[in-house]
Structures are given as structure tokens and as C-alpha cells.
Design a protein around this motif. Sequence first.
Motif, PDB file in Angstrom:
ATOM      1  N   GLY A 193       0.789  -1.217   0.000  1.00  0.00           N
ATOM      2  CA  GLY A 193       0.000   0.000   0.000  1.00  0.00           C
ATOM      3  C   GLY A 193       0.823   1.269   0.000  1.00  0.00           C
ATOM      4  N   GLU A 194       2.156   1.134  -0.083  1.00  0.00           N
ATOM      5  CA  GLU A 194       3.070   2.283  -0.067  1.00  0.00           C
ATOM      6  C   GLU A 194       2.818   3.151   1.162  1.00  0.00           C
ATOM      7  OE1 GLU A 194       2.475   4.145  -3.874  1.00  0.00           O
ATOM      8  OE2 GLU A 194       3.855   2.763  -4.860  1.00  0.00           O
ATOM      9  N   ARG A 195       2.671   2.476   2.303  1.00  0.00           N
ATOM     10  CA  ARG A 195       2.448   3.166   3.568  1.00  0.00           C
ATOM     11  C   ARG A 195       3.728   3.166   4.394  1.00  0.00           C
ATOM     12  NH1 ARG A 195      -3.132   4.051   3.931  1.00  0.00           N
ATOM     13  NH2 ARG A 195      -2.481   5.574   5.474  1.00  0.00           N
ATOM     14  N   ASN A 196       3.678   3.828   5.531  1.00  0.00           N
ATOM     15  CA  ASN A 196       4.837   3.976   6.409  1.00  0.00           C
ATOM     16  C   ASN A 196       5.214   2.617   6.998  1.00  0.00           C
ATOM     17  OD1 ASN A 196       6.654   4.638   8.507  1.00  0.00           O
ATOM     18  ND2 ASN A 196       5.756   6.676   8.684  1.00  0.00           N
ATOM     19  N   LEU A 197       6.383   2.112   6.612  1.00  0.00           N
ATOM     20  CA  LEU A 197       6.797   0.772   7.054  1.00  0.00           C
ATOM     21  C   LEU A 197       7.175   0.723   8.534  1.00  0.00           C
ATOM     22  CD1 LEU A 197       8.919  -0.433   3.991  1.00  0.00           C
ATOM     23  CD2 LEU A 197       6.544  -0.977   4.558  1.00  0.00           C
ATOM     24  N   SER A 198       7.431   1.875   9.148  1.00  0.00           N
ATOM     25  CA  SER A 198       7.765   1.881  10.577  1.00  0.00           C
ATOM     26  C   SER A 198       6.552   1.513  11.435  1.00  0.00           C
ATOM     27  CB  SER A 198       8.289   3.247  10.998  1.00  0.00           C
ATOM     28  OG  SER A 198       7.271   4.230  10.970  1.00  0.00           O
ATOM     29  N   LEU A 199       5.354   1.492  10.851  1.00  0.00           N
ATOM     30  CA  LEU A 199       4.133   1.180  11.591  1.00  0.00           C
ATOM     31  C   LEU A 199       3.770  -0.301  11.527  1.00  0.00           C
ATOM     32  CD1 LEU A 199       1.897   4.261  10.674  1.00  0.00           C
ATOM     33  CD2 LEU A 199       3.361   3.923  12.664  1.00  0.00           C
ATOM     34  N   GLN A 200       4.706  -1.144  11.162  1.00  0.00           N
ATOM     35  CA  GLN A 200       4.438  -2.585  11.103  1.00  0.00           C
ATOM     36  C   GLN A 200       4.239  -3.157  12.498  1.00  0.00           C
ATOM     37  OE1 GLN A 200       7.334  -4.903   8.967  1.00  0.00           O
ATOM     38  NE2 GLN A 200       6.494  -6.852   9.651  1.00  0.00           N
ATOM     39  N   ILE A 201       3.197  -3.983  12.659  1.00  0.00           N
ATOM     40  CA  ILE A 201       2.942  -4.643  13.943  1.00  0.00           C
ATOM     41  C   ILE A 201       2.704  -6.133  13.793  1.00  0.00           C
ATOM     42  CG2 ILE A 201       2.036  -2.587  15.102  1.00  0.00           C
ATOM     43  CD1 ILE A 201      -0.811  -3.760  14.556  1.00  0.00           C
ATOM     44  N   SER A 202       2.772  -6.665  12.553  1.00  0.00           N
ATOM     45  CA  SER A 202       2.463  -8.081  12.368  1.00  0.00           C
ATOM     46  C   SER A 202       3.208  -8.630  11.164  1.00  0.00           C
ATOM     47  CB  SER A 202       0.944  -8.280  12.193  1.00  0.00           C
ATOM     48  OG  SER A 202       0.474  -7.602  11.044  1.00  0.00           O
ATOM     49  N   ASN A 203       3.198  -9.933  11.029  1.00  0.00           N
ATOM     50  CA  ASN A 203       3.737 -10.629   9.870  1.00  0.00           C
ATOM     51  C   ASN A 203       2.600 -10.943   8.898  1.00  0.00           C
ATOM     52  OD1 ASN A 203       6.462 -10.736  10.758  1.00  0.00           O
ATOM     53  ND2 ASN A 203       5.904 -12.358  12.188  1.00  0.00           N
ATOM     54  N   PRO A 204       2.883 -11.198   7.622  1.00  0.00           N
ATOM     55  CA  PRO A 204       4.168 -11.447   6.964  1.00  0.00           C
ATOM     56  C   PRO A 204       5.052 -10.204   6.871  1.00  0.00           C
ATOM     57  CG  PRO A 204       2.354 -12.366   5.692  1.00  0.00           C
ATOM     58  CD  PRO A 204       1.753 -11.476   6.716  1.00  0.00           C
ATOM     59  N   ASP A 205       6.345 -10.448   6.993  1.00  0.00           N
ATOM     60  CA  ASP A 205       7.341  -9.396   6.954  1.00  0.00           C
ATOM     61  C   ASP A 205       8.011  -9.392   5.589  1.00  0.00           C
ATOM     62  OD1 ASP A 205       8.964  -7.359   7.774  1.00  0.00           O
ATOM     63  OD2 ASP A 205       9.783  -8.408   9.507  1.00  0.00           O
ATOM     64  N   THR A 206       8.698  -8.309   5.284  1.00  0.00           N
ATOM     65  CA  THR A 206       9.464  -8.226   4.036  1.00  0.00           C
ATOM     66  C   THR A 206      10.937  -7.938   4.309  1.00  0.00           C
ATOM     67  OG1 THR A 206       9.008  -5.855   3.764  1.00  0.00           O
ATOM     68  CG2 THR A 206       7.448  -7.399   2.757  1.00  0.00           C
ATOM     69  N   LYS A 207      11.303  -7.836   5.588  1.00  0.00           N
ATOM     70  CA  LYS A 207      12.666  -7.465   5.972  1.00  0.00           C
ATOM     71  C   LYS A 207      13.292  -8.560   6.829  1.00  0.00           C
ATOM     72  CE  LYS A 207      11.944  -3.213   4.375  1.00  0.00           C
ATOM     73  NZ  LYS A 207      12.606  -2.669   3.174  1.00  0.00           N
ATOM     74  N   TRP A 208      14.593  -8.448   7.017  1.00  0.00           N
ATOM     75  CA  TRP A 208      15.298  -9.271   7.994  1.00  0.00           C
ATOM     76  C   TRP A 208      15.226  -8.563   9.336  1.00  0.00           C
ATOM     77  CZ3 TRP A 208      18.367 -13.833   7.277  1.00  0.00           C
ATOM     78  CH2 TRP A 208      18.334 -14.340   5.970  1.00  0.00           C
ATOM     79  N   ARG A 209      14.985  -9.323  10.419  1.00  0.00           N
ATOM     80  CA  ARG A 209      14.867  -8.757  11.765  1.00  0.00           C
ATOM     81  C   ARG A 209      15.849  -9.470  12.695  1.00  0.00           C
ATOM     82  NH1 ARG A 209      11.904  -4.177  10.633  1.00  0.00           N
ATOM     83  NH2 ARG A 209      10.294  -4.763   9.110  1.00  0.00           N
ATOM     84  N   LEU A 210      17.108  -9.116  12.578  1.00  0.00           N
ATOM     85  CA  LEU A 210      18.155  -9.804  13.336  1.00  0.00           C
ATOM     86  C   LEU A 210      18.372  -9.203  14.718  1.00  0.00           C
ATOM     87  CD1 LEU A 210      20.802 -10.259  10.480  1.00  0.00           C
ATOM     88  CD2 LEU A 210      18.874 -11.736  11.097  1.00  0.00           C
ATOM     89  N   ASN A 211      17.955  -7.966  14.929  1.00  0.00           N
ATOM     90  CA  ASN A 211      18.243  -7.256  16.171  1.00  0.00           C
ATOM     91  C   ASN A 211      17.134  -7.494  17.193  1.00  0.00           C
ATOM     92  OD1 ASN A 211      19.012  -5.533  18.187  1.00  0.00           O
ATOM     93  ND2 ASN A 211      18.866  -3.654  16.980  1.00  0.00           N
ATOM     94  N   PRO A 212      17.412  -8.243  18.282  1.00  0.00           N
ATOM     95  CA  PRO A 212      16.367  -8.494  19.286  1.00  0.00           C
ATOM     96  C   PRO A 212      16.195  -7.345  20.271  1.00  0.00           C
ATOM     97  CG  PRO A 212      18.367  -9.628  19.930  1.00  0.00           C
ATOM     98  CD  PRO A 212      18.661  -8.964  18.599  1.00  0.00           C
ATOM     99  N   TYR A 213      16.982  -6.280  20.109  1.00  0.00           N
ATOM    100  CA  TYR A 213      16.975  -5.186  21.080  1.00  0.00           C
ATOM    101  C   TYR A 213      16.217  -3.957  20.580  1.00  0.00           C
ATOM    102  CZ  TYR A 213      20.776  -8.184  22.597  1.00  0.00           C
ATOM    103  OH  TYR A 213      21.528  -9.282  22.973  1.00  0.00           O
ATOM    104  N   LEU A 214      15.422  -4.099  19.536  1.00  0.00           N
ATOM    105  CA  LEU A 214      14.629  -2.985  19.042  1.00  0.00           C
ATOM    106  C   LEU A 214      13.560  -2.613  20.070  1.00  0.00           C
ATOM    107  CD1 LEU A 214      14.176  -4.140  15.346  1.00  0.00           C
ATOM    108  CD2 LEU A 214      15.632  -2.279  16.150  1.00  0.00           C
ATOM    109  N   PRO A 215      13.033  -1.382  19.996  1.00  0.00           N
ATOM    110  CA  PRO A 215      12.002  -0.979  20.968  1.00  0.00           C
ATOM    111  C   PRO A 215      10.792  -1.895  20.902  1.00  0.00           C
ATOM    112  CG  PRO A 215      12.814   0.928  19.754  1.00  0.00           C
ATOM    113  CD  PRO A 215      13.393  -0.282  19.081  1.00  0.00           C
TER     114      PRO A 215
END
Length: 411
Positions: free
Chosen positions: A365-387
Motif C-alpha cells: 500500500g506504499e504506507r509507512n513501514l515503521s508502523l508494522q505490527i504483524s507478519n508477513p514481513d518483508t525485511k530481515w529482523r536480526l536485532n532483538p533489542y529494538l524498541p
Amino acid sequence: MGLHRFSPPMSGRMGTLKVLASIRDSVVIEYGCMGHMMYGRRFLNKTGVSERGKTYSTHIDETDISLGDKSRLDRTIAEIIENDKPKVIFLLPSAVPEIIGTDLPAICKELQPQYPDIPLVPFGYGGFDIFGYRGVQETLLHLAKTLSSDVEKSLEPKFNIIGSCSDMFRFQSDAEEIIRIMEGTFGIKPSCVMTSHTSVDEIRNMGEASINLVIRREGIPAAEYLGNRFNTPYLVGRPYGIKGTIQWIKDIGKILNLSLDKEFIREEEETIKDQLLPTIPVLSHILRSHPEESIICLGGHADVVKGILNYATEEMMLTKGPCWCDSPDMSNEEIPYLTEDGWASIIKSYKKSLVMASGEALEWGERNLSLQISNPDTKWRLNPYLPPFVGFRGALNLIDLWLNAILDQED
């Protein structure tokens, strides 16, 4: 299995795999096609679950299927036990063995006497007719039944977290925030974080805990079983927002009959209020002059959607827009289940509103990707220390995300 424009709904088999793969000192063997486990392993790596529990696939061919030959599985188990020396082996069927009726429990029962010190634990739900969250629920329950041991209660109070699994977005950060709050408020440590931060031995010792914190509804059957077996009370809920988190803490205090560290809570609350103070004029202006930008639409796991929605509308005075969940089993009037066409229409229609959903939906939808709260994901999420999204730090993180997303639209 129907046709989907986006990622298909998570199957029961994938739900089971996402629960099991993060358990240290264990091995997951899939009796089935090689490609299934390769796909599953790729997802696990992207979520940051890398080789905590080892995963293997036996592969199967026409002979295995037509003649019911299971020798390949026998050899796989023997080789893994010799090389990896796991404390438990989980056996997972894929679609083909499930369809032809391969009896994994019978196979495990037959082979178990050869390996008396290593439990062989079979799981079902390998077909596509079982939804993913049902696989999560049955797996959590089966783990509690088969692995938990008869242990004494810990002299010092401890807690279990039930339902922290890799199918949830930002699952590791949310679990860490809950642990931080429990230690800061009550001075108690976790016994088992089921299953994102756990090992086989920690699951075996779950009975020592004084309370089970169920952070998703799929964990309720496991908590009920542990409650009946070990007389352990449980609390269901995810702590969102300032007031929501404080009420969640108070509920735990009542159950455990423990006093709260009021200074810790006061400092956490004051930190958020101090950070929030400069934003109040900006938010007030938006609410008054740009009401369409203060509408929030949410899509994802029903418990996550409900928790964030309550915080947004009851504490931050945002306006509820259309919300949806990603499981028909969790649908209700307030948060219905929507198919692709349903949530795609919402994302298209509410162009100026805050939309929090899966990474795949937001990217489409070309929306703000920082507002993701669920999967399916499109990125790698290796950092467990994110907020996180839960707890005090989650409350501040959500305010930060909402404010910047609204301001980005005005630029």
C-alpha cells in the motif's frame, strides 16, 4: 489451498515449527519434502531465530510414499542423536505424510525404546486445513504436557511467559520488556519464556513458577494444564500503554500477593510524561484541525490489535478506524477477520490515516513501514533489542511512531 495475491495464511505446520525452532538443545525433524523445511528455515533466519534448535528434513520419494517405507526416518534419527546429542527430538509431518496417513505417534512409540534418554515427541497439524494459530496453541499445550517435570516450587517467586513465539512481530523485544518490568516491579526473574528465550530444561522446570503470564490467547490451554498440574495461577493479557501496563502490574501483584515497587513505576511513568509533554500541542492541533490524520487502522493478531487500539483510543485520544485480525477463529464484531480484498480496500481508502499492519500489506500500500505490527514481513529482523510495543517502553515507542508518521504525511 486457495490462490492468494499475497503470502497465504500461516498453516498449522508452520505455526508448530515457529514454536519449536527456538528451543535450545532440541532438534526438529520434518518427515517430508525437503523444500518445506528450507522455506521454514528461511523465515526463521529472517526473524532472528538462528540455530537455537536445529532443524532437519528427511526428504521423501515415491518409494516412501507408495510402500510406506520409514527407514529414511529411522536413519535420520539415529544419525542426529549420534552427532548432535539433543535432549529431545520433535517430529513434524509435512503435507504428503499427513495426507497419506503416516502415523508419527506410532513410529515414535516403536523407536522410543532404542533411545530411552531422549524423548521422541510427535506433532500433528501438517495439513493445510489447519490454521497457523491452532498449530501454535496445540504445540504450546503439547510441550507443557510432554516436557514439564514434577518439580518443587521455587523458594523465590518466579514467572513463566507463555506465548512468546517467532510468528509474532517484535516478539523478542516484547518479551524482554515484560522481563524488565517484572524484575523492576517485583524483583523476580523468569523461569521459562515459552518459547522464544527458552531451553528444554527450562520447559521441564515450568512447574517451579509462581505465575504464568499468558501473552496471547493460544497459550490459555497450556496455562490451564499447568494450573491443574502445579496449582499455578495465570494471567491473560498483553500490557499496552501507561494505564494498561500499570493495571497489568497491579493484577499480577494481587495474584502473587506481592507489594509493588512504587518508585520504579513512578520513574517509568514520569519518564514517559516528560517525553510526551512537548508533543501535546502538536497532537492537539492534529486532533482539532486534521481529524482524518488521527484515525488509526490496525491489522494483525487479535490480541495485539486490541491492546494497541485500547491504548491509542483510551489514552492517546486517537480515533478508531477499521480494524481486523488475521485469524477467522479470533474474529468478533469489534475486530473482524478480513481476507485480502477486505484489508486491501481499507489501506487504499484511508490514505491519510495511521495504518498499522503487516510489513507486506504496508509495503504493497506504499504506507509507512515503521508502523508494522504483524507478519508477513518483508525485511530481515536480526536485532532483538529494538524498541518493544508492550510495557512502558512500548508506550513511548508507539507515541514516537504515531507522531512521526502523522508529521511525515504533512511534509
